[in-house]
Design an enzyme around this catalytic site. Structure first.
Site, mmCIF file in Angstrom:
data_model
loop_
_atom_site.group_PDB
_atom_site.id
_atom_site.type_symbol
_atom_site.label_atom_id
_atom_site.label_comp_id
_atom_site.label_asym_id
_atom_site.label_seq_id
_atom_site.Cartn_x
_atom_site.Cartn_y
_atom_site.Cartn_z
ATOM 1 N N ILE A 13 0.579 -1.253 -0.124
ATOM 2 C CA ILE A 13 0.258 0.195 -0.019
ATOM 3 C C ILE A 13 0.992 1.236 0.098
ATOM 4 C CG2 ILE A 13 -1.982 1.228 1.022
ATOM 5 C CD1 ILE A 13 -2.726 -1.347 2.300
ATOM 6 N N THR A 37 12.187 -5.775 4.935
ATOM 7 C CA THR A 37 11.943 -7.176 5.016
ATOM 8 C C THR A 37 11.372 -7.812 3.641
ATOM 9 O OG1 THR A 37 9.621 -6.944 5.616
ATOM 10 C CG2 THR A 37 11.111 -6.678 7.299
ATOM 11 N N PHE A 82 2.111 3.160 7.752
ATOM 12 C CA PHE A 82 1.947 2.108 7.006
ATOM 13 C C PHE A 82 2.615 0.811 7.643
ATOM 14 C CE2 PHE A 82 1.373 5.200 3.812
ATOM 15 C CZ PHE A 82 0.021 4.741 3.303
ATOM 16 N N GLU A 85 3.602 -5.564 10.082
ATOM 17 C CA GLU A 85 3.620 -7.095 9.725
ATOM 18 C C GLU A 85 2.314 -7.382 9.549
ATOM 19 O OE1 GLU A 85 6.119 -9.318 9.244
ATOM 20 O OE2 GLU A 85 7.809 -8.042 9.767
ATOM 21 N N SER A 86 1.802 -8.156 8.157
ATOM 22 C CA SER A 86 0.412 -8.015 7.934
ATOM 23 C C SER A 86 -0.083 -9.462 7.721
ATOM 24 C CB SER A 86 -0.060 -6.980 7.044
ATOM 25 O OG SER A 86 0.869 -7.207 5.918
ATOM 26 N N THR A 138 -6.573 -1.880 10.144
ATOM 27 C CA THR A 138 -7.416 -2.803 9.193
ATOM 28 C C THR A 138 -8.836 -3.017 9.914
ATOM 29 O OG1 THR A 138 -7.257 -5.230 8.764
ATOM 30 C CG2 THR A 138 -6.278 -4.622 10.479
ATOM 31 N N ASP A 139 -9.675 -3.660 9.128
ATOM 32 C CA ASP A 139 -10.927 -4.054 9.366
ATOM 33 C C ASP A 139 -11.037 -5.251 10.284
ATOM 34 O OD1 ASP A 139 -10.279 -5.856 7.530
ATOM 35 O OD2 ASP A 139 -12.302 -5.596 6.199
ATOM 36 N N GLU A 140 -9.662 -6.006 10.466
ATOM 37 C CA GLU A 140 -9.555 -7.321 10.792
ATOM 38 C C GLU A 140 -9.716 -7.108 12.641
ATOM 39 O OE1 GLU A 140 -7.014 -10.404 9.651
ATOM 40 O OE2 GLU A 140 -6.537 -9.464 7.523
ATOM 41 N N TYR A 163 -2.047 -11.392 14.399
ATOM 42 C CA TYR A 163 -1.917 -10.146 13.498
ATOM 43 C C TYR A 163 -3.048 -9.123 13.938
ATOM 44 C CZ TYR A 163 -3.084 -7.132 9.698
ATOM 45 O OH TYR A 163 -3.236 -5.949 9.012
ATOM 46 N N LYS A 167 -2.564 -5.370 15.845
ATOM 47 C CA LYS A 167 -3.146 -4.075 15.164
ATOM 48 C C LYS A 167 -4.052 -3.405 16.125
ATOM 49 C CE LYS A 167 -2.290 -2.589 11.712
ATOM 50 N NZ LYS A 167 -1.458 -1.433 11.307
ATOM 51 N N TYR A 220 -8.318 -21.925 0.891
ATOM 52 C CA TYR A 220 -8.663 -22.262 2.020
ATOM 53 C C TYR A 220 -9.969 -23.001 2.150
ATOM 54 C CZ TYR A 220 -4.264 -20.488 4.434
ATOM 55 O OH TYR A 220 -3.017 -20.556 4.788
ATOM 56 N N ASN A 262 -14.173 -16.272 -1.626
ATOM 57 C CA ASN A 262 -12.694 -16.625 -2.239
ATOM 58 C C ASN A 262 -13.073 -17.566 -3.467
ATOM 59 O OD1 ASN A 262 -11.454 -15.189 -0.312
ATOM 60 N ND2 ASN A 262 -10.927 -16.952 0.824
#
Length: 340
Positions: A13, A37, A82, A85-86, A138-140, A163, A167, A220, A262
């Protein structure tokens, strides 16, 4: 000339955002710090590497001495953060680096900025009254949705992976610096991004890469996990808008209103590949789709209500998924030298 620190700008991003920001704001000088990284690649920034208003620094946001040195040298008037680790799978197998970068790294940036910009809580130094810290999230952090409903800025946090927990923690640290110290902060929580420059390990690049290599395309579980897909340039436009016009202390959700599961993603990409670069055996790439064991804690559905940024700041997504994925597939086919 305003100096703005962008962290993690060699990632997906950030590397889309920096060229957009430079084009939209020629009065700004961007300093990009990135640890480089596996997720960061300077090839993503070839178009701006010689830009007179761009400087790259290889460094770690957890290195306080490095961050302090940069603030002293460039006297930043803004931070757009930004760096993170994602990759969820990696957070399950190696959560420690996620906690370090996403939590401690965010704290380090905030604290150095506070010391540089502020005399005391709620009192800015004279030349730094308008400095702003923009945190990209993030929305997570909101957890998972059932078949209906949307994430709002007021949705309670319920992260389900290391993760998303890291966040969520960083979001709370940013919030605390607004309420405790009066720092000028804004946070944006985005839905799943896709588009050019995304790392090969992510879902959409993986589907394209595996397909053109004539390898099984791994999906998945049953493939029914749903995400709200946001074209990366639309996200960049939203970030720039919130950075300039967002209300201090507020959170803005940025989503594409493009819910797709997915199975649909994989099928749509295969259809585009069938059209643009047909298989030698004449069969559809869809026959390469293979279902693999689901990952632990795999959230069923994410979807964002972007009404706040749309109504208050006038943002809207220009791409729907069908137009955005065509551009994305074309970009990756060029990257993989399948088409010129």
């Amino acid at each position: 000339m305003k100096n703005i620190l962008v962290t993690g700008g060699a990632g997906f991003i950030g590397a889309n955002f920096i060229p957009y920001m430079l084009n939209q704001n020629p009065e700004n000088h961007i300093v990009n710090i990135d640890k480089l990284t596996y997720a960061g690649d300077l090839k993503n920034l070839e178009e701006v590497k010689n830009h007179q208003n761009y400087t790259f620094i290889e460094g770690d946001i957890c290195d306080r001495e490095c961050v302090e040195k940069l603030f002293k040298e460039y006297k930043f008037e803004g931070v757009i953060h930004f760096a993170a680790e994602s990759h969820v799978d990696n957070s399950i197998s190696s959560p420690d680096e996620f906690i370090r970068t996403n939590v401690f790294g965010t704290f380090t940036l905030l604290d150095v900025a506070r010391n540089h910009w502020m005399e005391s809580p709620h009192v800015h130094k004279e030349q730094y009254e308008k400095c702003r810290f923009h945190h990209i999230s993030t929305d997570e952090v909101y957890g998972t949705l059932g078949q209906t409903g949307l994430f709002l800025e007021t949705t309670p946090y319920a992260p389900n992976s290391p993760y998303s927990a890291s966040k969520a923690s960083s979001d709370f640290i940013v919030r605390s610096y607004f309420h405790t110290y009066g720092m000028n902060v804004v946070t944006t929580n985005c839905s799943n991004n896709y588009g050019p420059k995304q790392h090969d390990e992510k879902l959409i690049p993986t589907i394209i890469r595996k397909a053109v290599a004539e390898e099984n395309i791994p999906i998945y579980g049953d493939g029914k996990n749903i995400r709200d897909w946001l074209y990366v340039l639309d996200h960049c436009k939203g970030i720039e808008l919130v950075y300039r016009k967002g209300v201090s202390g507020e959170t803005y959700n940025i989503g594409g209103r493009n819910e797709r599961n997915n199975n649909y993603i994989a099928s749509k990409i295969c259809e585009l590949l069938d059209k643009n670069t047909p298989r030698k055996n004449g069969n559809s790439y869809k026959e390469l789709i293979t279902y693999v064991k689901d990952r632990p804690g795999h959230d069923l559905r994410y979807a964002i209500d972007a009404s706040k940024i749309e109504n208050e700041l006038g943002w809207k997504a220009d791409e729907n998924f069908e137009t955005g994925i065509e551009k994305t597939v074309a970009w990756y086919l060029k990257k993989y030298q399948i088409i010129s």
